[in-house]
Design a protein around this motif. Structure first.
Motif, mmCIF file in Angstrom:
data_model
loop_
_atom_site.group_PDB
_atom_site.id
_atom_site.type_symbol
_atom_site.label_atom_id
_atom_site.label_comp_id
_atom_site.label_asym_id
_atom_site.label_seq_id
_atom_site.Cartn_x
_atom_site.Cartn_y
_atom_site.Cartn_z
ATOM 1 N N HIS A 46 0.827 -1.208 0.000
ATOM 2 C CA HIS A 46 0.000 0.000 0.000
ATOM 3 C C HIS A 46 0.862 1.259 0.000
ATOM 4 C CE1 HIS A 46 -3.699 2.148 0.100
ATOM 5 N NE2 HIS A 46 -3.404 2.746 1.251
ATOM 6 N N LEU A 47 2.042 1.171 0.562
ATOM 7 C CA LEU A 47 2.970 2.300 0.512
ATOM 8 C C LEU A 47 3.292 2.649 -0.946
ATOM 9 C CD1 LEU A 47 4.927 4.340 1.781
ATOM 10 C CD2 LEU A 47 6.569 2.461 2.061
ATOM 11 N N GLN A 48 3.520 1.642 -1.765
ATOM 12 C CA GLN A 48 3.776 1.892 -3.186
ATOM 13 C C GLN A 48 2.538 2.466 -3.874
ATOM 14 O OE1 GLN A 48 6.866 1.877 -4.424
ATOM 15 N NE2 GLN A 48 7.318 1.422 -2.295
ATOM 16 N N GLU A 49 1.363 1.931 -3.526
ATOM 17 C CA GLU A 49 0.118 2.470 -4.083
ATOM 18 C C GLU A 49 -0.047 3.939 -3.684
ATOM 19 O OE1 GLU A 49 -2.422 -1.726 -3.918
ATOM 20 O OE2 GLU A 49 -2.693 -0.240 -2.337
ATOM 21 N N THR A 50 0.275 4.241 -2.442
ATOM 22 C CA THR A 50 0.137 5.599 -1.915
ATOM 23 C C THR A 50 1.011 6.576 -2.689
ATOM 24 O OG1 THR A 50 -0.472 4.775 0.259
ATOM 25 C CG2 THR A 50 0.430 7.012 0.174
ATOM 26 N N TYR A 102 -6.744 1.649 9.646
ATOM 27 C CA TYR A 102 -8.107 1.423 9.165
ATOM 28 C C TYR A 102 -8.911 2.721 9.188
ATOM 29 C CZ TYR A 102 -12.771 -0.429 8.575
ATOM 30 O OH TYR A 102 -14.044 -0.664 8.104
ATOM 31 N N THR A 103 -8.778 3.480 10.242
ATOM 32 C CA THR A 103 -9.486 4.759 10.352
ATOM 33 C C THR A 103 -9.033 5.723 9.262
ATOM 34 O OG1 THR A 103 -9.708 4.449 12.731
ATOM 35 C CG2 THR A 103 -9.972 6.688 11.916
ATOM 36 N N PHE A 104 -7.732 5.773 9.023
ATOM 37 C CA PHE A 104 -7.179 6.656 8.000
ATOM 38 C C PHE A 104 -7.702 6.259 6.618
ATOM 39 C CE2 PHE A 104 -3.957 8.842 5.487
ATOM 40 C CZ PHE A 104 -3.746 9.997 6.221
ATOM 41 N N GLU A 105 -7.802 4.964 6.349
ATOM 42 C CA GLU A 105 -8.346 4.502 5.065
ATOM 43 C C GLU A 105 -9.774 4.998 4.871
ATOM 44 O OE1 GLU A 105 -6.542 3.126 2.696
ATOM 45 O OE2 GLU A 105 -4.840 3.085 4.053
ATOM 46 N N GLN A 106 -10.560 4.968 5.935
ATOM 47 C CA GLN A 106 -11.945 5.431 5.827
ATOM 48 C C GLN A 106 -12.003 6.926 5.510
ATOM 49 O OE1 GLN A 106 -14.508 3.376 5.637
ATOM 50 N NE2 GLN A 106 -13.082 1.692 5.943
ATOM 51 N N MET A 107 -11.086 7.703 6.107
ATOM 52 C CA MET A 107 -11.040 9.138 5.800
ATOM 53 C C MET A 107 -10.670 9.338 4.329
ATOM 54 S SD MET A 107 -8.718 12.172 7.459
ATOM 55 C CE MET A 107 -7.208 11.555 6.727
ATOM 56 N N GLU A 108 -9.707 8.564 3.837
ATOM 57 C CA GLU A 108 -9.312 8.679 2.435
ATOM 58 C C GLU A 108 -10.466 8.304 1.502
ATOM 59 O OE1 GLU A 108 -4.597 7.849 2.233
ATOM 60 O OE2 GLU A 108 -5.807 6.169 2.961
ATOM 61 N N GLN A 136 -10.413 3.077 -5.360
ATOM 62 C CA GLN A 136 -10.403 1.611 -5.433
ATOM 63 C C GLN A 136 -9.273 1.024 -4.593
ATOM 64 O OE1 GLN A 136 -10.162 0.966 -9.658
ATOM 65 N NE2 GLN A 136 -12.353 1.237 -9.962
ATOM 66 N N GLU A 137 -8.102 1.657 -4.645
ATOM 67 C CA GLU A 137 -6.974 1.165 -3.859
ATOM 68 C C GLU A 137 -7.220 1.353 -2.363
ATOM 69 O OE1 GLU A 137 -3.595 1.944 -7.300
ATOM 70 O OE2 GLU A 137 -3.648 3.286 -5.558
ATOM 71 N N GLU A 138 -7.840 2.458 -2.000
ATOM 72 C CA GLU A 138 -8.129 2.702 -0.588
ATOM 73 C C GLU A 138 -9.177 1.731 -0.056
ATOM 74 O OE1 GLU A 138 -6.006 4.289 0.799
ATOM 75 O OE2 GLU A 138 -5.417 6.035 -0.359
ATOM 76 N N VAL A 139 -10.201 1.476 -0.851
ATOM 77 C CA VAL A 139 -11.232 0.511 -0.447
ATOM 78 C C VAL A 139 -10.615 -0.874 -0.289
ATOM 79 C CG1 VAL A 139 -13.322 -0.694 -1.237
ATOM 80 C CG2 VAL A 139 -13.191 1.807 -1.380
ATOM 81 N N ALA A 140 -9.744 -1.255 -1.212
ATOM 82 C CA ALA A 140 -9.093 -2.566 -1.124
ATOM 83 C C ALA A 140 -8.252 -2.673 0.148
ATOM 84 C CB ALA A 140 -8.233 -2.820 -2.362
ATOM 85 N N LEU A 145 -7.515 -4.629 5.699
ATOM 86 C CA LEU A 145 -7.287 -4.378 7.122
ATOM 87 C C LEU A 145 -8.452 -4.898 7.964
ATOM 88 C CD1 LEU A 145 -5.814 -0.774 6.910
ATOM 89 C CD2 LEU A 145 -4.602 -2.800 7.765
ATOM 90 N N SER A 146 -9.658 -4.649 7.515
ATOM 91 C CA SER A 146 -10.840 -5.091 8.250
ATOM 92 C C SER A 146 -10.891 -6.614 8.359
ATOM 93 C CB SER A 146 -12.100 -4.567 7.573
ATOM 94 O OG SER A 146 -13.243 -5.016 8.237
ATOM 95 N N SER A 147 -10.616 -7.292 7.264
ATOM 96 C CA SER A 147 -10.698 -8.757 7.276
ATOM 97 C C SER A 147 -9.546 -9.401 8.042
ATOM 98 C CB SER A 147 -10.759 -9.305 5.850
ATOM 99 O OG SER A 147 -9.523 -9.110 5.188
ATOM 100 N N HIS A 148 -8.426 -8.699 8.185
ATOM 101 C CA HIS A 148 -7.273 -9.257 8.892
ATOM 102 C C HIS A 148 -7.156 -8.774 10.339
ATOM 103 C CE1 HIS A 148 -6.243 -10.412 4.834
ATOM 104 N NE2 HIS A 148 -5.392 -11.265 5.359
#
Length: 169
Positions: A46-50, A102-108, A136-140, A145-148
């Motif tokens: 995800h760092l690379q995606e970011t 996980y919280t940060f992903e939701q904000m994004e 799409q990358e943020e949702v993924a 994170l949620s599932s793990h």
């Protein structure tokens, strides 16, 4: 009065700063993970995606004849650094990091949803497409994170109960 285009530019700059913050946060988090290899690998991915997301946002701004905000970018990086330092002192660092991520992903996700709506409203199709890709990358990542999170939680608790001093990382 601020017009719709100015709002979109402001939100793109905010999103770019958000991705700069995420990059700093993810890099620090990945470096500190010792005992959760699957999480570390996904964070590094995800760092690379970011980094790609920040590039797309910069290209959107440049395509609109605008630039990023040096002040907002620096502020985001500073906040992420402070957060990483603070997290290092937590006895459950891996858990705090997982929850913050996980919280940060939701904000994004929320930010990109608004940017897409604004870009579509203004007919900025390239901006909307870039934001959709980022979304799409943020949702993924949020879904991952949620599932793990249950497994990370159980692994942390098992290590902590066994007295593993490295359970936190």
């Amino acid at each position: 009065m601020t017009d719709a285009r100015e709002w979109l530019v402001m939100w793109l700059r905010d999103a770019h700063a958000m991705e700069e913050q995420a990059e700093t946060m993810l890099a620090a988090q990945a470096e500190r993970i010792d005992n959760y290899p699957e999480l570390e690998q996904r964070i590094r991915q995800h760092l690379q995606e970011t980094k790609g997301q920040a590039d797309r946002l910069r290209e959107c701004l440049e395509g609109m004849g605008e630039g990023t905000s040096v002040l907002k970018d620096a502020s985001g990086k500073l906040m992420a650094t402070a957060q990483a330092v603070g997290g290092a002192f937590a006895g459950d660092e891996i858990m705090k990091g997982s929850l913050v991520s996980y919280t940060f992903e939701q904000m994004e996700i929320a930010a990109y949803t608004a940017i897409i709506a604004a870009a579509e409203h203004l007919g900025e199709t390239k901006v909307a497409e870039a934001a959709r890709t980022n979304l799409q990358e943020e949702v993924a990542m949020a879904d991952w994170l949620s599932s793990h999170l249950p497994g990370t939680t159980r692994a942390f608790l098992d290590r902590a109960a066994a007295g593993d001093p490295a359970a936190k990382r």
